[in-house]
Design a protein around this motif. Structure first.
Motif, PDB file in Angstrom:
ATOM      1  N   UNK A   1      13.717  -0.731   0.092  1.00  0.00           N
ATOM      2  CA  UNK A   1      12.503  -1.397  -0.403  1.00  0.00           C
ATOM      3  C   UNK A   1      11.329  -0.594   0.131  1.00  0.00           C
ATOM      4  N   UNK A   2      10.455  -0.160  -0.791  1.00  0.00           N
ATOM      5  CA  UNK A   2       9.403   0.763  -0.396  1.00  0.00           C
ATOM      6  C   UNK A   2       8.010   0.244  -0.728  1.00  0.00           C
ATOM      7  N   UNK A   3       7.050   0.745   0.028  1.00  0.00           N
ATOM      8  CA  UNK A   3       5.647   0.675  -0.336  1.00  0.00           C
ATOM      9  C   UNK A   3       5.189   2.114  -0.499  1.00  0.00           C
ATOM     10  N   UNK A   4       5.102   2.541  -1.775  1.00  0.00           N
ATOM     11  CA  UNK A   4       4.857   3.953  -2.015  1.00  0.00           C
ATOM     12  C   UNK A   4       6.063   4.739  -1.548  1.00  0.00           C
ATOM     13  N   UNK A   5       5.833   5.722  -0.645  1.00  0.00           N
ATOM     14  CA  UNK A   5       6.947   6.517  -0.122  1.00  0.00           C
ATOM     15  C   UNK A   5       7.514   5.928   1.160  1.00  0.00           C
ATOM     16  N   UNK A   6       6.835   4.959   1.742  1.00  0.00           N
ATOM     17  CA  UNK A   6       7.254   4.397   3.023  1.00  0.00           C
ATOM     18  C   UNK A   6       8.311   3.325   2.825  1.00  0.00           C
ATOM     19  N   UNK A   7       9.418   3.414   3.594  1.00  0.00           N
ATOM     20  CA  UNK A   7      10.476   2.419   3.513  1.00  0.00           C
ATOM     21  C   UNK A   7      10.115   1.255   4.421  1.00  0.00           C
TER      22      UNK A   7
END
Length: 583
Positions: A127-133
């Motif tokens: 589950x990501x926000x942009x490229x951040x997991x």
């Protein structure tokens, strides 16, 4: 659940979650809803959603149907190469599918927990926000096995929804509430528009309107190049969208082409987060200034394998298209593409169903309606007659002297005659009337809209014209070339002779049989069933050489011919055997 049903269920469920996010519903309850939905699709699995805390460990945010002891056993998980499916997702930054936990080394650190709870497989998605997991979404089972393509699609969709929910659950990931809600409102409205409308045009227009209804976008339009290479606007909404129709960007290879042209040309998403500072767009600065289009994005829409159109979005703020917004725009484009493909699939299925339906109601030899089509047509014709106080006539036709054609010329040439006769019959009736073939050499003609006071006159004219179909020879390949046949018809009326379609057919057949028996004595080729028949004469001696005997013989002759040769051969063989015995 079938693929099409799963896709529709996901779209409806996504709408529900996005609407709840836009209204500010608590993230934990929404996380549990996502888990319950996944379990409703795959009831044999336990769904869970995890969130990465500030120390990099995985905490269980939602697992509504997992025992509390199981949740506790997997909480505060340290990611690593042997930390199970979810721990590996965080460690490897990619999806991890384990179909056989007891034999997979990626579960070595959690072997005791897996054996205690008899866990056999676990499919986990990042589950990501942009490229951040920022978390994981997992489906765990008590049976071994890998996910199917549809199940992977379910994981991806639930993980995407989980990302939106997790953003609301972590204070350090929250953006400005109003902008975030407006972003979700745009996606929610897009999904609702794609679900609600059926036609292409309605779908596109509704989508553009929803994307500009109290969202972060001030204008939206969909366009594609026309035959003259100028872009045609297929749908539009928002500030200044009408001016795009007037401006009409042209398909060109120039580097300073509008972004809609670049998106079409490259098949890639093109954006500008500061249009007035973008030198490649200098030709359009006046339009951007007038309408305050300070950020622009153009993303391709595919339909099947083909590039079909481009969706363009404008915003009155610079730097609008960050990772979240860009991801939303790509999701909207993907949803539109998928919905258009499903719309095309439904149209193709409907066309095939219509074709199958038509074939089932069409005589394969002549192309005329068959018995099934007639059975569906006749009740409607009778209802129209009753509604308009008119009369319907049904005529049952049987060909005279058709069997000798098959005998002399062969069945293939006989079929050709039937095909040509069908065409002639159609040419001799009005468009409002109806011709069907029941099979063999039997046809039915239905005459509608007859005046009750003029029935016999109108029928006489129509049937005289119909008989012209057999008044000229049929030219076949054979010894004599031109072939003449005749036909016999029994006619009945509604209302008058019968009250139901079945009774009409039965009485028309009886009238035709009556006319057939007396074809050598009759004065016309058809008989009207409503005309009282003459009282039968007292039965006298049966004439074995009379017309009735000839007609009865014609009925059994085909069967006799099949056994004549065999009977003759067997007869002479028996005689020869008897003679040899006597000698």
């Amino acid at each position: 659940m079938k693929e099409e049903g799963l896709h529709l269920a996901l779209m409806h469920f996504s709408t529900r979650i996005l609407q709840s996010l836009a209204q500010g519903e608590q993230a934990v309850s929404l996380a549990e809803e996502i888990c319950v939905f996944a379990e409703s699709v795959l009831p044999e699995r336990i769904a869970s959603m995890g969130i990465v805390d500030e120390n990099g460990r995985l905490q269980i945010l939602a697992a509504p149907h997992a025992p509390p002891e199981l949740i506790q056993a997997f909480s505060d998980l340290i990611p690593g190469p042997h930390a199970g499916s979810c721990g590996n997702v965080i460690y490897r930054q990619e999806p991890v599918v384990v179909g056989d936990i007891p034999r997979d080394s990626r579960w070595d650190d959690l072997r005791v927990q897996a054996e205690t709870w008899q866990l056999k497989s676990c499919w986990s998605w990042p589950v990501r926000k942009g490229k951040r997991l920022i978390g994981t979404f997992a489906l765990t089972g008590l049976v071994e096995g890998d996910p199917s393509a549809d199940q992977i699609g379910l994981l991806e969709s639930c993980a995407a929804l989980a990302g939106m929910v997790l953003i609301h659950s972590l204070p350090l990931l929250r953006q400005e509430d109003e902008n975030q809600r407006r972003l979700y409102r745009a996606l929610f409205g897009s999904v609702e528009a794609l679900i609600q409308y059926q036609s292409d045009q309605e779908m596109q227009q509704s989508l553009c309107a929803s994307l500009t209804n109290d969202t972060i976008f001030s204008a939206a339009w969909i366009g594609r190049p026309g035959p003259d290479d100028y872009f045609e606007v297929m749908a539009k909404s928002g500030v200044g969208a009408r001016q795009i129709i007037e401006a009409r960007p042209r398909l060109t290879q120039a580097e300073d082409a509008p972004i809609i042209v670049r998106a079409w040309r490259t098949g890639q998403t093109v954006l500008s987060n500061d249009t007035l500072s973008d030198a490649s767009l200098h030709h359009w600065h006046a339009l951007f200034t007038k309408n305050r289009w300070l950020s622009l994005l153009a993303t391709p829409i595919r339909r099947g394998e083909e590039l079909w159109a481009v969706l363009v979005l404008a915003s009155p703020r610079t730097d609008t298209f960050d990772e979240d917004t860009l991801g939303l725009c790509l999701r909207v484009a993907a949803l539109l593409s998928r919905t258009l493909e499903e719309h095309d699939l439904k149209l193709r299925i409907h066309a095939l169903q219509m074709e199958d339906s038509q074939l089932a109601r069409t005589d394969s030899l002549t192309g005329l309606p068959n018995r099934l089509a007639l059975e569906e047509y006749l009740p409607k014709a009778m209802a129209r007659a009753e509604r308009h106080e008119r009369v319907v006539a049904l005529g049952m036709i049987d060909l005279d002297d058709f069997k000798p054609v098959n005998d002399q010329y062969g069945h293939e040439q006989g079929d050709i005659l039937l095909q040509e006769l069908a065409q002639r019959l159609c040419h001799k009736i009005r468009e409002s009337n109806y011709v069907a073939r029941l099979g063999g050499d039997e046809f039915v003609v239905v005459f509608e809209d007859l005046d009750e006071s003029q029935v016999q006159h109108e029928l006489g004219s129509a049937l005289a014209r119909l008989h012209q179909a057999v008044e000229s020879p049929f030219y076949l390949e054979g010894p004599e070339g031109g072939v003449m046949i005749d036909m016999t018809m029994g006619v009945v009326l509604y209302p008058g002779d019968a009250e139901t379609p079945e009774e009409l057919m039965r009485k028309a057949d009886a009238a035709m049989y009556h006319a057939k028996l007396r074809k050598h004595e009759r004065v016309q080729w058809w008989v009207l069933g409503s005309v009282p028949m003459e009282e039968p004469a007292p039965e006298g001696p049966f004439d074995p050489f009379g017309s009735e005997a000839q007609f009865l013989l014609s009925l059994v002759q085909p069967h006799l011919e099949q056994v004549t040769d065999e009977f003759t051969r067997s007869f002479y063989e028996d005689m020869e055997r008897d003679e040899n015995t006597l000698e």
